[in-house]
Each structure stands twice: as structure tokens, then as C-alpha cells.
Scaffold this motif. Structure first.
Motif, PDB file in Angstrom:
ATOM      1  N   UNK A 168       0.828  -1.203   0.000  1.00  0.00           N
ATOM      2  CA  UNK A 168       0.000   0.000   0.000  1.00  0.00           C
ATOM      3  C   UNK A 168       0.867   1.260   0.000  1.00  0.00           C
ATOM      4  N   UNK A 169       1.929   1.255   0.816  1.00  0.00           N
ATOM      5  CA  UNK A 169       2.815   2.438   0.873  1.00  0.00           C
ATOM      6  C   UNK A 169       3.443   2.675  -0.494  1.00  0.00           C
ATOM      7  N   UNK A 170       3.796   1.593  -1.171  1.00  0.00           N
ATOM      8  CA  UNK A 170       4.372   1.723  -2.505  1.00  0.00           C
ATOM      9  C   UNK A 170       3.344   2.322  -3.461  1.00  0.00           C
ATOM     10  N   UNK A 171       2.098   1.866  -3.380  1.00  0.00           N
ATOM     11  CA  UNK A 171       1.043   2.409  -4.245  1.00  0.00           C
ATOM     12  C   UNK A 171       0.841   3.895  -3.957  1.00  0.00           C
ATOM     13  N   UNK A 172       0.846   4.260  -2.669  1.00  0.00           N
ATOM     14  CA  UNK A 172       0.621   5.665  -2.311  1.00  0.00           C
ATOM     15  C   UNK A 172       1.814   6.535  -2.668  1.00  0.00           C
ATOM     16  N   UNK A 173       3.033   6.045  -2.348  1.00  0.00           N
ATOM     17  CA  UNK A 173       4.201   6.900  -2.515  1.00  0.00           C
ATOM     18  C   UNK A 173       4.741   6.898  -3.944  1.00  0.00           C
ATOM     19  N   UNK A 174       4.455   5.834  -4.681  1.00  0.00           N
ATOM     20  CA  UNK A 174       5.004   5.759  -6.047  1.00  0.00           C
ATOM     21  C   UNK A 174       3.925   5.912  -7.107  1.00  0.00           C
ATOM     22  N   UNK A 175       2.697   6.137  -6.704  1.00  0.00           N
ATOM     23  CA  UNK A 175       1.650   6.328  -7.699  1.00  0.00           C
ATOM     24  C   UNK A 175       0.698   5.161  -7.748  1.00  0.00           C
ATOM     25  N   UNK A 176      -0.429   5.417  -8.431  1.00  0.00           N
ATOM     26  CA  UNK A 176      -1.541   4.476  -8.456  1.00  0.00           C
ATOM     27  C   UNK A 176      -1.211   3.191  -9.189  1.00  0.00           C
ATOM     28  N   UNK A 177      -2.232   2.415  -9.398  1.00  0.00           N
ATOM     29  CA  UNK A 177      -2.070   1.206 -10.212  1.00  0.00           C
ATOM     30  C   UNK A 177      -1.838   0.004  -9.343  1.00  0.00           C
ATOM     31  N   UNK A 178      -2.322  -1.114  -9.800  1.00  0.00           N
ATOM     32  CA  UNK A 178      -2.045  -2.343  -9.071  1.00  0.00           C
ATOM     33  C   UNK A 178      -0.898  -3.041  -9.765  1.00  0.00           C
ATOM     34  N   UNK A 179      -0.244  -3.890  -9.005  1.00  0.00           N
ATOM     35  CA  UNK A 179       0.903  -4.607  -9.540  1.00  0.00           C
ATOM     36  C   UNK A 179       0.419  -5.688 -10.496  1.00  0.00           C
ATOM     37  N   UNK A 180       1.053  -5.819 -11.655  1.00  0.00           N
ATOM     38  CA  UNK A 180       0.629  -6.870 -12.583  1.00  0.00           C
ATOM     39  C   UNK A 180       1.123  -8.224 -12.125  1.00  0.00           C
ATOM     40  N   UNK A 181       0.682  -9.235 -12.814  1.00  0.00           N
ATOM     41  CA  UNK A 181       1.208 -10.578 -12.557  1.00  0.00           C
ATOM     42  C   UNK A 181       2.728 -10.545 -12.606  1.00  0.00           C
ATOM     43  N   UNK A 182       3.401 -11.354 -11.774  1.00  0.00           N
ATOM     44  CA  UNK A 182       4.864 -11.420 -11.875  1.00  0.00           C
ATOM     45  C   UNK A 182       5.263 -11.628 -13.331  1.00  0.00           C
ATOM     46  N   UNK A 183       6.227 -10.856 -13.744  1.00  0.00           N
ATOM     47  CA  UNK A 183       6.684 -10.942 -15.137  1.00  0.00           C
ATOM     48  C   UNK A 183       7.238 -12.342 -15.389  1.00  0.00           C
ATOM     49  N   UNK A 184       6.713 -13.001 -16.364  1.00  0.00           N
ATOM     50  CA  UNK A 184       7.213 -14.348 -16.674  1.00  0.00           C
ATOM     51  C   UNK A 184       8.579 -14.249 -17.332  1.00  0.00           C
ATOM     52  N   UNK A 185       9.438 -15.125 -16.905  1.00  0.00           N
ATOM     53  CA  UNK A 185      10.798 -15.104 -17.459  1.00  0.00           C
ATOM     54  C   UNK A 185      10.746 -15.327 -18.960  1.00  0.00           C
ATOM     55  N   UNK A 186      11.570 -14.619 -19.668  1.00  0.00           N
ATOM     56  CA  UNK A 186      11.662 -14.839 -21.114  1.00  0.00           C
ATOM     57  C   UNK A 186      12.284 -16.211 -21.362  1.00  0.00           C
ATOM     58  N   UNK A 187      11.855 -16.842 -22.385  1.00  0.00           N
ATOM     59  CA  UNK A 187      12.410 -18.153 -22.721  1.00  0.00           C
ATOM     60  C   UNK A 187      13.820 -17.962 -23.268  1.00  0.00           C
ATOM     61  N   UNK A 188      14.733 -18.692 -22.705  1.00  0.00           N
ATOM     62  CA  UNK A 188      16.139 -18.561 -23.126  1.00  0.00           C
ATOM     63  C   UNK A 188      16.669 -19.920 -23.520  1.00  0.00           C
ATOM     64  N   UNK A 189      15.939 -20.626 -24.311  1.00  0.00           N
ATOM     65  CA  UNK A 189      16.385 -21.956 -24.714  1.00  0.00           C
ATOM     66  C   UNK A 189      15.425 -22.976 -24.135  1.00  0.00           C
ATOM     67  N   UNK A 190      15.670 -24.203 -24.413  1.00  0.00           N
ATOM     68  CA  UNK A 190      14.742 -25.243 -24.035  1.00  0.00           C
ATOM     69  C   UNK A 190      15.174 -25.981 -22.789  1.00  0.00           C
ATOM     70  N   UNK A 191      16.373 -25.698 -22.299  1.00  0.00           N
ATOM     71  CA  UNK A 191      16.922 -26.496 -21.203  1.00  0.00           C
ATOM     72  C   UNK A 191      16.293 -26.147 -19.870  1.00  0.00           C
ATOM     73  N   UNK A 192      15.381 -25.152 -19.852  1.00  0.00           N
ATOM     74  CA  UNK A 192      14.818 -24.777 -18.559  1.00  0.00           C
ATOM     75  C   UNK A 192      13.662 -25.651 -18.170  1.00  0.00           C
TER      76      UNK A 192
END
Lengths: 224, 224
Positions: A200-224
């Protein structure tokens, strides 16, 4: 009541009750017939405390016995009784031997003294504080170091309210129970609320908006 | 600088650096000669963050990658970036399926809403809060339930100070670092100070005197 009834009333299995009797955590019932003992409400309450110590507090049977022994001593002042309960639930950690740790340990004691806190010189929480001070130094988190007085003042205000609640219980066994439960559950409660308040403090002090889904890691090959 | 120098500067072993490169946590260095790459200060800083995430935050490599990926996205607002960091360090627990847990989970959300906190409906800290509310109910700790507003207000005041510190860092990477370190170390710091403040509050509210050594259990036979 018989042991079966005590088990039903307390929700503790009969073999566990017998174990607590053998270990001296639970006082024996009044002898009735051969191999029979009579239990009462004090046993129900004591079992509740034992489970709080072992299950919620995560303390050893030996430390739990320190608490129940202290409870059974009439000569122990309430403050000393709560001290025993406190020490029982404090996490035991291996002490660090490094010179840095010893310095941090005496800084922890100085910090408590500077606030006028009356704590035992061997309080386990001073060791705990020293551990954190070492980590703060190692990782050079100057903001945490600079905010120590704020943290201490906040902890003091919360502890005052918590102790008022403990004292309001009057009955020694129920006071000790609240020290155990309050220490463990209160810490978890505050930790969860602090994370929410951060968001909440982050929303108030850094501006509105809700946090999006955690950013999915970009695919960097198939070994993951 | 070469990878050996990067290792020396950051205190991270070369094989670990190579692992972080392979896992995409650390951006590749600039290609120089065959099989040689050149690293700079951004790599030193990033390694510091990676170690904070993995060692202090105890997060998985996948969750750490969510954070570093978010850092590398220029389009992500600061609040959203901190949200990703927050979610990465939040403990993941198995959710309880019981009806009681679902009720506690919606009470947790109501509590946040009642304080006007702007938090994501799926914030892990709401799950954490629900876990504690279930334990408070199971053990019938009415004092903790009644003190919820005090805990929440205290958490809010502390979080405000902590966020001011985060924002003062300005640089995105260093802000995220402080979110990680502050969340984990700040919690440990507050927990230790709260225990000390308890002991002092007990001394003040219940009377003078220091707590004696934990009462040694009475001998109850030789089998112990």
C-alpha cells in the motif's frame, strides 16, 4: 474425570497425555482406584498450555518443563514467570564466534541500554539482534542501520499494548499461555501486515495502479 | 573487467557467475576476444542483488529471474517493479482448502480494505495473514484478534518509513535490493527488538527485578 474424558475434552490423545505425565509436564491426577486417576479442569488448561508450547512455540520438552515448573512455583513473581516463558520460546541459535559478532552483540546490548530497556544481559533476543546487525553490516544496508531507533520505538509501542493484554488475564497459567501464543502468532501476524502495508505504501508513494502478474521469465532456450 | 576480476570484486565464485549467466539472471558481458567477455560495474551490482535474492531472500532461481527480468524492462513503473520484488520474497505456502481458511482469507482481504490498503487481491501476504487468523481462531487468542487494528496501524507506520528509504535510493536496481533486504532483515530486526521490548514492558508493568536463570526442572527420577 478419567483420562479418556480428559483426552476428549482437551483434544490430546491418551498416549500423549501419558507421555506428558511421565515427563512431568502435567501434574498427576488424584489417585482413585487401582491404576485409576481423577483429573480436573486444571489438567485441561495445562494440556492447552503444553500444546501451545510444543506445537505453536516449537519449544523442546525440556524447555516446556522449565515453564510448567515455574508455573508451579508460588514464590516466583509474575515478571520472572513471564521471563521464563520468554526464554523458552526464544529461538536458540548457534552463536557466532567471529570478532564481528562479539562487536555486534555488545552493540545490541548498548542499543537496549540506550532505550532504557531492562533486559537480562543474557537475553536470547540480544543474540538474535546481534545476528541481524551482522547481516546488516555484511550487506551494508545503511537504511536499516539508520532506522534502528524507529524500529525500536515501534517495537516498544507494540510490546506495551501486548503486555497490557497479558496482564489483563490475571491467572498465571493463562498469562503464560498468552506470552507463548502472542510471541509466536503476534510475530507472524505483524509480518503479514507489514508486507501488505508495504504494498500500500508503494502504491501511495510511487503512484496508483495495481501490480501486474509477476513478469514471466523470457524463454532462453529449451533447457529450462 | 574479465570474469576473474568480476569474481574478486563481487565475492561470487566463477562457477556461480557462469551459472547465473546461463540461467539468465546476469546479462552477458560484452564480447571481446574468442571465449572472452568484458564485464562492468552493472554486473558487480547485479551480482550483489542476485546474492541478496538467493541467500537473504531465500527465493528460487525462477523467482529471482522474475525480478531481474522486471528490472530489465524499461516500461515497468517503479511501483510495479517493487511489486514483483515483493512477490518474489513472499513465502509460498500450500493453501489450506478448509472452509475455515477460505473465510479467514476473505476476512484478511476485508481487513486490508477496511484500512484502505491498495493491495492485489492475490497478494501472498493475504494468504499469510489468513494462516495466522486461522491459528488465532483455533487457539482462541481473543487478545490478538482484538488487537488487529493496533497491529495494522503499527505495520502501516513502519512500512511508510521503510518505503521512504526505498524511494530515496532512486536507482531501480538499488531500490529492488532494499526491498529484498529490508523485507527479510527488517522482519528479523523487528522480531528481535519486539522480544526485548516485551521483557522491558514486563519489568515496567509488573515491577522491578531482573529475570532469574530459567528454573531448572526438578529431578523426577533418573531416566531423564
Amino acid at each position: 474425570m478419567r483420562i479418556g474424558e480428559l483426552s476428549r475434552r482437551s483434544g490430546v490423545a491418551v498416549p500423549s497425555i501419558k507421555y506428558y505425565l511421565r515427563e512431568g509436564l502435567l501434574p498427576p491426577g488424584a489417585a482413585r482406584a487401582r491404576n485409576q486417576a481423577e483429573y480436573d479442569e486444571t489438567h485441561v488448561r495445562r494440556l492447552r498450555l503444553i500444546r501451545a508450547l510444543l506445537d505453536v512455540g516449537g519449544v523442546s520438552v525440556a524447555a516446556a518443563r522449565d515453564v510448567t515448573d515455574a508455573l508451579d512455583r508460588d514464590d516466583l513473581a509474575a515478571h520472572d514467570l513471564l521471563g521464563v516463558a520468554h526464554h523458552a520460546v526464544a529461538p536458540r541459535r548457534p552463536h557466532r564466534d567471529s570478532g564481528g559478532w562479539a562487536v555486534a552483540r555488545s552493540r545490541a546490548a548498548d542499543l537496549a541500554a540506550a532505550r532504557g530497556w531492562r533486559v537480562r544481559p543474557d537475553a536470547p533476543a540480544l543474540d538474535q539482534l546481534a545476528d541481524v546487525l551482522v547481516a546488516i553490516d555484511d550487506l551494508d544496508v545503511i537504511e536499516l542501520r539508520d532506522s534502528l531507533p524507529t524500529y525500536a520505538a515501534t517495537a516498544e509501542a507494540l510490546a506495551d499494548v501486548e503486555l497490557v493484554n497479558v496482564i489483563a488475564r490475571r491467572d498465571r497459567e493463562r498469562m503464560v499461555e498468552l506470552v507463548i501464543l502472542g510471541t509466536v502468532l503476534g510475530e507472524a501476524l505483524f509480518a503479514a501486515l507489514r508486507l501488505l502495508a508495504h504494498e500500500d505504501a508503494s502504491a501511495r508513494q510511487l503512484g496508483e495502479g495495481t501490480t501486474p502478474e509477476p513478469v514471466r521469465a523470457r524463454v532462453r532456450g529449451t533447457a529450462r
